[in-house]
Design an enzyme around this catalytic site. Sequence first.
Site, PDB file in Angstrom:
ATOM      1  N   LYS A 169       6.190   1.020  -0.049  1.00  0.00           N
ATOM      2  CA  LYS A 169       6.575   2.426  -0.197  1.00  0.00           C
ATOM      3  C   LYS A 169       5.713   3.325   0.679  1.00  0.00           C
ATOM      4  CE  LYS A 169       9.844   2.495  -3.440  1.00  0.00           C
ATOM      5  NZ  LYS A 169      11.154   3.154  -3.320  1.00  0.00           N
ATOM      6  N   TYR A 181      10.498  -3.725   3.352  1.00  0.00           N
ATOM      7  CA  TYR A 181      10.886  -3.299   2.005  1.00  0.00           C
ATOM      8  C   TYR A 181      12.100  -4.112   1.570  1.00  0.00           C
ATOM      9  CZ  TYR A 181      10.537  -0.551  -2.128  1.00  0.00           C
ATOM     10  OH  TYR A 181      10.363  -0.190  -3.432  1.00  0.00           O
TER      11      TYR A 181
END
Length: 592
Positions: A205, A134
């Site tokens: 996510k 991420y």
Amino acid sequence: MLAPIQTIARPVSSILPATGALAAKRTFFAPSEVYNKKQVIVTKKTGLDILNDPKLNKGSAFTADEKDRLGIRGLVPPRPQSLEAQYKRCKTNLDKISDPLEKFIYLNHLQNRNETLYYKMILENFVELAPIIYTPVVGEACQKFHKIFTQTRGMYFSTADRGQMSAVAANWPYDDVDVIVVTDGSRILGLGDLGAGGMQIPIGKLTLYVCGGGINPRNVLPIVLDVGTNNKELLNDPLYLGMQHPRLQGEEFHAFVDEWVSAITDRFPKAVIQFEDFMMPNALDLLLKYKDQICMFNDDIQSTGAITLASVLATMRARGGTFADIKKETFLCLGAGSSGVGVCETIVDCIVAEGATREEAYAQFYMFDHKGLLGKGRDDLLPSQQVFMRKEIEGGKTPAELLKKIKPTCLLGLSTCPKLFNKEMLSYVASYCEKPGIFPLSNPTSRSECTAEEAVEFTDGNLIFASGSPFDPVEWKGKTIQTNQCNNSYSFPGIGLGLVSSRATRVPFETFQVCARVIASLGTPEMLATGKIFPDLDNLRAVSLEVGIEVAKMAERMNIATQFPPKGMDWREWLKHNMWQPEYPHIVVKNL
């Protein structure tokens, strides 16, 4: 008013294992902390179809019996290996790679080949690999999506699918979907319109949902709504994978999303839908439109608001105060987009819950955008921004012009413009405030309003620091100043766990207040004394469990829960039972 925080969460020292493998290795999962249950997957696939399905493939770990039953004898090496042995091989190979984007690509290939092994890798090395899967590396991966693409993942609904979205939704091969993350790619992190390249954000996510919240990876779905792009570089790039026309706007855009929402909720009626990286005003418009119709929320507006509120509340504790002291704070917010407005509205909700009127709460904020202060004479503001307008001060003034008048005690950076928290601002705030909150929240790291080193130096170590992207602790005058990552990964995985476990029918705004108060309560006095307000990210599963429990209880109190713990279990036991672990399933072949 919300319940006092002491009654709804336990300090971090009581929720994290103190002994055993988890304490020694500091990984996310430990058999003693969950109800282990052998996963069973029923499929009609055999042979190469098994090996080509990352949700079923075990690589070299198939037993002799499985090879016979599944029709793969001779298709994999003869000697079976354990998941642990496979993990060690992959980690050795990963460690040989120095470039962060190349590490991302390696992990992406592993995910597309063997999901169980992929999540084992991430869970064992979360603090090391979270910045790879991420922020900040995912930003570069989005920018180069069309250049590094090798295999599809998730679903794409494009303008070519208008009128046929129900048929497109039916193409997803799995009937059980618990969590959907969807983006239109219009505002990816602080990088702007990346179109279909935004797919890496929902994928990342959902990896955090699995790792942090224990959501089963078989039951997650990343989606891009490809309504075009206004990025001229992508429009002219022959390698770009998305629709090469300008973005749909206005009624056309909303009609597109309406059709998609109808199709996807018909196909997956129990799914929690997280809207991600939509530009303003669409982000807020969609939230207000659907929040009372379906189980959805906006991550940028609400999850960011929850973790930032948690940072503010924890700062009150670090100063030796209580959550009620938030009514005395003065906030200077740089950035008035979806995240900026969402963060400030969440803080306003908390101030009101502590006894202030909404007007009194708004008066504690000074919000700036690229044109300056949201103040008198600004006729270009959206309704969501107008409530933060300072009618007594001329609009357009800069933070530097108003700093001494405002005397902020908390700096919120959601501007995506680096270095806005400069020496003059930081040193001045630290001159009159004990432990001011310094929160440069913009991602990726290159867009942060200041670095941890700058914040510590310019405040002379008098601060609580929390940032959107990770920064190492700072050595200053013989002591270590701890940094904190004010990252949504502390909030949305636990929220998702609570919503999925209770099968909530919607996501009320109270969800994010509960989440913030739980997280803000977890720091021990010893942690707070060093400037550390959150547990380490490698304890995210324990944090998510606490958040999930309180979200599920809230859903039950508000009569929006449709699933409850079985007889003999409480919410804590039920959520532990539901948290997925990276272990190979027992595969049953059956003609369905």
